[in-house]
Design a protein around this motif. Sequence first.
Motif, mmCIF file in Angstrom:
data_model
loop_
_atom_site.group_PDB
_atom_site.id
_atom_site.type_symbol
_atom_site.label_atom_id
_atom_site.label_comp_id
_atom_site.label_asym_id
_atom_site.label_seq_id
_atom_site.Cartn_x
_atom_site.Cartn_y
_atom_site.Cartn_z
ATOM 1 N N ASP A 251 0.861 -1.184 0.000
ATOM 2 C CA ASP A 251 0.000 0.000 0.000
ATOM 3 C C ASP A 251 0.899 1.236 0.000
ATOM 4 N N LEU A 252 1.073 1.835 -1.178
ATOM 5 C CA LEU A 252 1.921 3.015 -1.328
ATOM 6 C C LEU A 252 1.048 4.223 -1.634
ATOM 7 N N SER A 253 1.364 5.356 -1.023
ATOM 8 C CA SER A 253 0.618 6.576 -1.323
ATOM 9 C C SER A 253 1.550 7.789 -1.256
ATOM 10 N N GLY A 254 1.390 8.667 -2.229
ATOM 11 C CA GLY A 254 2.148 9.909 -2.273
ATOM 12 C C GLY A 254 3.648 9.718 -2.348
ATOM 13 N N ASP B 117 7.287 9.459 -8.931
ATOM 14 C CA ASP B 117 6.241 10.271 -8.310
ATOM 15 C C ASP B 117 4.936 9.525 -8.534
ATOM 16 N N ILE B 118 4.581 8.681 -7.569
ATOM 17 C CA ILE B 118 3.451 7.767 -7.713
ATOM 18 C C ILE B 118 2.386 8.117 -6.666
ATOM 19 N N PRO B 119 1.235 8.602 -7.096
ATOM 20 C CA PRO B 119 0.185 8.968 -6.136
ATOM 21 C C PRO B 119 -0.262 7.799 -5.264
ATOM 22 N N GLY C 285 5.877 10.491 1.246
ATOM 23 C CA GLY C 285 4.878 9.457 1.068
ATOM 24 C C GLY C 285 4.950 8.330 2.088
ATOM 25 N N GLU C 286 3.946 7.466 2.040
ATOM 26 C CA GLU C 286 3.834 6.325 2.940
ATOM 27 C C GLU C 286 4.119 5.032 2.174
ATOM 28 N N LEU C 287 4.992 4.221 2.738
ATOM 29 C CA LEU C 287 5.413 2.957 2.138
ATOM 30 C C LEU C 287 5.047 1.845 3.109
#
Length: 238
Positions: free
Chosen positions: A6-9, A23-25, A61-63
Amino acid sequence: MSLAVDLSGIVYRWRKALPVVLDIPEISVTVGEKLFVRGPSGSGKTTLLNLLGGVAIPEQGELKILGERLDLMPARSRDSFRADHIGFIFQQFNLIPYLSVIDNVLLPCRFSLRRLSKAKSRGREPEAEARRLLRRMGLPVENLTGPLVTDLSVGQQQMVAAARALIGGPDLIIADEPTSSLDENARYAFLNLLFLEAEEAGQTLIFVSHDGRLAEAFDRIVDLPDINRAGRGKSPKC
């Protein structure tokens, strides 16, 4: 449905002075899913895999991998997490040239008690489990304690690398162009074996390749250029 990834920002660059590479939303992968990540050379595929394995950490972002925030972990904790939960199949194999075939496969069990325990859970010793995996990969296992991996063909070395990634049932398998050294027939045979092992162990598989011919065998396809905004003029400047 629980998520393995679950990746965001996510924003990543090699150094502050260099352009943004990723740069992956957002991107997510469910537990047990077989995901094909497609993209040309230079599109950031290997960089993405380094992030998923906690080898690299995003600038923003969150990884979250298997429910854990890798971007918040210290380096030593990430190393332990990776050893316990993630199996890598590298494009260049990364086998240890002075070790035998069996010892190369058993390496993850030396670094992770969790994987050592899981390798034993089938009621056999780790070496027997290594031989089972090698046999399933189509390698002759009768005399593999002595020969070095450098004595094998390139295709056979790829199978050893896959067996090493699979031993001890890690939750997530990450494969970086793992079929690049195989001919077409061997490529599909390898993929079927990888799927069989992953499904039996309930593993999540993330498979990165520029070879789109393999994509239709997977549950889902992600084209990295479609989700990576780097280079489009929308990425953060600082």
